[in-house]
Each structure stands twice: as structure tokens, then as C-alpha cells.
Design an enzyme around this catalytic site. Structure first.
Site, short mmCIF file in Angstrom:
data_model
loop_
_atom_site.label_atom_id
_atom_site.label_comp_id
_atom_site.label_asym_id
_atom_site.label_seq_id
_atom_site.Cartn_x
_atom_site.Cartn_y
_atom_site.Cartn_z
N THR A 1 37.73 42.95 34.44
CA THR A 1 37.41 42.00 35.01
C THR A 1 38.12 41.74 36.66
O THR A 1 39.23 42.28 37.07
CB THR A 1 38.49 40.63 33.52
OG1 THR A 1 37.85 39.51 33.88
CG2 THR A 1 39.93 41.53 34.12
N ASN A 2 39.24 40.62 36.74
CA ASN A 2 39.42 40.71 38.12
C ASN A 2 40.95 38.81 37.48
O ASN A 2 41.03 38.56 36.16
CB ASN A 2 38.25 40.09 38.83
CG ASN A 2 37.46 39.01 38.72
OD1 ASN A 2 37.94 37.82 38.34
ND2 ASN A 2 36.49 39.11 38.33
N HIS A 3 41.19 38.90 39.16
CA HIS A 3 42.49 37.49 38.46
C HIS A 3 41.97 36.45 39.02
O HIS A 3 42.81 35.41 38.86
CB HIS A 3 43.23 37.83 39.99
CG HIS A 3 44.16 39.03 40.12
ND1 HIS A 3 45.05 39.27 38.69
CD2 HIS A 3 43.73 39.77 41.09
CE1 HIS A 3 45.46 41.05 39.61
NE2 HIS A 3 45.13 41.43 40.82
#
Ligand code: C5P
Length: 223
Positions: free
Chosen positions: A24-26
Site C-alpha cells: 500500500t502507500n501513505h
């Protein structure tokens, strides 16, 4: 003012590796949720397609929850036709694991490899079918932000691109203020520093409405 039908995507996507792990990412969804809230306040009809985010669902907005980029793609395809504008504020994962392991991957080797496969580019798909719809993309870069934003605008046939720079001094994730470049048709650029996401949302929605009127005035040809 015309009541537009606005489709907004927000948040990250999650690309499962095994039942325990994912890529995933931030992204927190703050920008997309601010756009959905503001669009509803302005009287537009809003559908929000959201990746995993811990934000309250905006009142009056139809919210659809998804996890993966492929699920987001399927929902955008389902709802695109019935909307006047698509705002792709989601940080869609560009890749997913090539294979999902139904069993938790073992941790007994010193190194492990995960093969990745490209996800569909939702914005690029939308750009190809847009007719007179207004398409907005976001872009976050660590370098050559302006050149890359222009390149994306052209490649994905977006009408508007909002570019954020990311560095150790500038973290555009979360609810805080941000520095952005807003690039509109004819590569018209506006720069905003330390601006709140609610303000970005309002400026963007005014632009979308302006552009919608321009495209739909009778002498305006389809792009
Ligand atoms: O990943 P990239 O920087 O090219 O993303 C720019 C824009 O494209 C964003 O608006 C993002 O939501 C969208 N995007 C997409 N599908 C992807 C990757 C990005 O729609 N697979």
C-alpha cells in the site's frame, strides 16, 4: 449553478500478497474526502469510491468502499458514464503481486522475491472515454514535478492535474496544508503554497464547473 454529478476516488489501495500482508502507500484519503465534502456542500451529486481510510464518510455522499486497484477500476467503470466529472484523487497502487498466496508466505529463507504486475491505469482509461466529461488527475513526485505533471496530463488526457511535491520538507499526505501546482487546459499553471485541502477542493470544483460550462456551451467542440 448546474448541479454536476461528480465521481471522486480517494485513499490508497491495498494489494494483497497473502492473507496477512499487502502493498500500500501513505495516502490517508484526506484530499479526496475534502473534495467529496465540498462538492456536496456546493450542491453537486457526489459518488465517492474510497480505498481503506479511517475518515468519516461524508454526509450526503454515496460512498463505495474498495480495497484493491482492480476493485476501484471496476467501480469507476460502473459509475463513470453517469457522472459529469471524475476526480482521481486516489493513490492507486501502480503494481500488485503477480500471484496471491492463499497460505501465509513462509519466513524461513533469508531473502524473498515478490513478482509484481502492473495495475490498470484507471485515469488513462477514463481519459480515453471522456467525451465532454471533466477529468482530473493528481500527481506526486520527488523530482521534475512540473515536467512529469505535464507528461501525465497529456498521456492520460486529463483536463486538470494537481501536482504535489514530496520531499523531507514537504509531506503531502494527511490532513495538513500542502504546496500544489494546479495545471489546467492550455497548460495554464497556478501555484498555491501552504494551502488547506478544503481550499484546494473549492478551487478545483470551481474550475471543474467553469470547464464544464465551456465544454457544453454550444459552440464548443468535443476534445
Ligand atoms: O501513478 P501516477 O503518478 O501516474 O498517478 C497519477 C494519477 O493517475 C492519479 O490521479 C492517480 O489516481 C491515477 N492513477 C490511476 N490508476 C493507476 C495509477 C494512478 O488512475 N493505476
Amino acid at each position: 449553478m448546474k448541479r454536476l454529478r461528480v465521481l471522486v476516488t480517494a485513499g490508497p489501495t491495498r494489494e494483497p500478497i497473502d492473507p496477512v500482508r499487502f502493498i500500500t502507500n501513505h495516502s490517508t484519503g484526506s484530499m479526496g474526502y475534502a473534495i467529496a465534502r465540498c462538492a456536496h456542500r456546493l450542491g453537486h451529486q457526489v459518488t465517492l469510491i474510497s480505498g481503506p481510510a479511517s475518515l468519516a464518510e461524508p454526509a450526503g455522499v454515496k460512498t463505495i468502499r474498495i480495497e484493491t486497484a482492480q476493485e476501484m477500476y471496476a467501480e469507476v467503470k460502473k459509475h463513470f458514464l453517469a457522472h459529469d466529472s471524475l476526480v482521481m484523487a486516489a493513490a492507486v497502487s501502480d503494481f500488485r503481486p503477480r500471484q496471491y498466496s492463499a497460505k501465509k508466505l513462509k519466513t524461513n529463507s533469508r531473502t524473498a522475491f515478490i513478482q509484481l504486475k502492473k495495475n490498470p491505469d484507471i485515469l488513462q482509461w477514463a481519459g480515453k472515454q471522456k467525451t465532454k466529461k471533466i477529468i482530473v488527475g493528481f500527481c506526486m513526485e520527488t523530482e521534475n514535478m512540473f515536467a512529469r505533471a505535464l507528461e501525465k496530463m497529456c498521456l492520460k488526457q486529463a483536463d486538470i492535474i494537481i501536482a504535489n511535491k514530496i520531499s523531507k520538507f514537504a509531506m503531502p499526505f494527511g490532513p495538513g496544508r500542502t504546496d500544489i501546482l494546479l495545471i489546467g487546459p492550455d497548460s495554464l499553471v497556478q501555484q498555491f503554497r501552504k494551502i488547506s485541502k478544503d481550499k484546494v477542493a473549492r478551487i478545483l470544483l470551481d474550475k471543474i464547473a467553469d470547464l464544464w460550462y465551456k465544454k457544453h456551451s454550444c459552440r464548443c467542440k468535443q476534445r
